[in-house]
Motif scaffolding. Structure first.
Motif, mmCIF file in Angstrom:
data_model
loop_
_atom_site.group_PDB
_atom_site.id
_atom_site.type_symbol
_atom_site.label_atom_id
_atom_site.label_comp_id
_atom_site.label_asym_id
_atom_site.label_seq_id
_atom_site.Cartn_x
_atom_site.Cartn_y
_atom_site.Cartn_z
ATOM 1 N N ARG A 150 -7.971 6.067 2.052
ATOM 2 C CA ARG A 150 -7.809 4.653 2.419
ATOM 3 C C ARG A 150 -9.027 4.165 3.174
ATOM 4 N NH1 ARG A 150 -7.126 1.585 6.534
ATOM 5 N NH2 ARG A 150 -7.101 3.344 7.938
ATOM 6 N N SER A 184 -7.944 1.047 -6.262
ATOM 7 C CA SER A 184 -8.416 -0.169 -5.611
ATOM 8 C C SER A 184 -8.590 -1.279 -6.631
ATOM 9 C CB SER A 184 -9.754 0.073 -4.897
ATOM 10 O OG SER A 184 -9.632 1.066 -3.901
ATOM 11 N N TRP A 230 -3.113 5.288 -2.238
ATOM 12 C CA TRP A 230 -3.989 6.398 -1.868
ATOM 13 C C TRP A 230 -3.152 7.619 -1.509
ATOM 14 C CZ3 TRP A 230 -4.162 1.735 0.999
ATOM 15 C CH2 TRP A 230 -3.398 1.737 2.166
ATOM 16 N N THR A 249 -18.423 -3.040 -0.147
ATOM 17 C CA THR A 249 -17.706 -1.850 -0.559
ATOM 18 C C THR A 249 -18.535 -0.598 -0.290
ATOM 19 O OG1 THR A 249 -16.841 -0.641 -2.461
ATOM 20 C CG2 THR A 249 -18.565 -2.235 -2.908
ATOM 21 N N GLY A 262 -7.364 7.551 -5.041
ATOM 22 C CA GLY A 262 -6.923 6.227 -4.624
ATOM 23 C C GLY A 262 -7.116 5.220 -5.740
ATOM 24 N N ALA A 306 -12.146 3.720 0.980
ATOM 25 C CA ALA A 306 -12.146 2.602 0.037
ATOM 26 C C ALA A 306 -12.210 1.240 0.715
ATOM 27 C CB ALA A 306 -10.898 2.668 -0.842
ATOM 28 N N GLU A 307 -11.935 1.166 2.022
ATOM 29 C CA GLU A 307 -11.918 -0.127 2.697
ATOM 30 C C GLU A 307 -13.330 -0.654 2.886
ATOM 31 O OE1 GLU A 307 -9.214 -2.083 3.951
ATOM 32 O OE2 GLU A 307 -8.204 -0.812 2.509
ATOM 33 N N SER A 362 -7.382 -2.067 -1.210
ATOM 34 C CA SER A 362 -6.823 -0.775 -1.600
ATOM 35 C C SER A 362 -5.353 -0.960 -1.954
ATOM 36 C CB SER A 362 -6.958 0.224 -0.458
ATOM 37 O OG SER A 362 -8.321 0.462 -0.170
ATOM 38 N N ARG A 399 0.848 -1.189 0.000
ATOM 39 C CA ARG A 399 0.000 0.000 0.000
ATOM 40 C C ARG A 399 0.881 1.235 0.000
ATOM 41 N NH1 ARG A 399 -4.636 -1.945 4.363
ATOM 42 N NH2 ARG A 399 -5.418 -3.653 3.083
#
Length: 249
Positions: free
Chosen positions: A84, A65, A78, A95, A63, A87-88, A75, A4
């Motif tokens: 972050r 993904s 970002w 999602t 970001g 998007a998690e 992810s 990441r």
């Protein structure tokens, strides 16, 4: 765990912010140079999210993904922790971007106002009102998406979408190029590793190169271990770092 990346857009101060006209062409050319100068797919994505904030009108965060069939998401890069977190997947694995599924069949998806689309969404809770999601890669199993975020509603119009599509075309090409380079580098490393293991077996078992390679292949099949991993084990054992090698033909 996936790699990441977090990067500040200020690293690209030589690029004009939100360019138009000929300035846009020059900015995209400069961005393409930065993207193709990266050394790995991770570095390419790291660079892409920073450039997205500088190039896309009204973008404040960005970001990248990866979405797998069935909705599993991770992810990859970002610009900051807000992105972050946005998007998690939340509890239950869903999602926070329900419209992302549409990117399997369309290259662009926009959210004009997250507060107007349900109110209590993760995005609105983070103060992210607008998103522009652009497909980078897609195959039968996974989808890679670059998303720009803004705190004001209806931030991304046709201009941002047009620039975004031009930009992601450059990102996709650079990402493919970096992936090929990484694969070739790994193939060379694997070849060298297998060559070292074969040489060790030739000396240890007093056999020729063909016999040593055949012994290595048979041991790989017998132990259900990849040839590369078995070769690494033999080389490590020979250098005294531990591990088991091939002791029979």
């Amino acid at each position: 765990m996936p790699k990441r990346f977090v990067v500040a857009a200020s690293e690209f101060t030589d690029l004009p912010r939100f360019p138009v006209g000929f300035e846009l062409a020059e900015a995209l050319t400069a961005a393409a140079g930065d993207l193709h100068a990266t050394s790995s797919p991770g570095d390419t994505m790291n660079t892409a999210v920073a450039l997205a904030v500088r190039l896309l009108p009204d973008a404040e965060h960005a970001g990248i993904s990866e979405i797998q069939r069935g909705g599993r998401l991770r992810s990859l890069a970002w610009t900051d922790e807000t992105v972050r977190f946005a998007a998690e997947p939340r509890q239950g694995g869903h999602t926070p971007h329900p419209d992302w599924e549409r990117l399997w069949t369309t290259p662009v998806v926009r959210t004009d106002d997250s507060e107007a689309e349900g109110g209590g969404s993760v995005l609105s809770g983070l103060g992210l009102r607008s998103t522009l999601s652009l497909r980078l890669r897609a195959d039968r199993r996974r989808l890679t998406v670059l998303t720009a975020y803004a705190r004001k509603p209806q931030a991304f119009g046709e201009d941002a979408t047009r620039i975004g599509r031009l930009f992601t075309a450059h990102v996709s090409l650079a990402l493919d190029s970096a992936t090929v380079r990484e694969q070739l580098t790994e193939a060379m490393r694997t070849r060298d590793l297998i060559g070292q293991a074969t040489g060790i077996l030739m000396e240890r078992l007093d056999i020729d190169a063909a016999g040593a390679f055949e012994s290595l292949v048979k041991a790989s099949q017998r132990e259900n271990v990849k040839l590369r991993d078995l070769a690494r084990r033999i080389v490590d054992a020979n250098s005294g770092t531990g591990g088991r090698g091939v002791t029979e033909r």
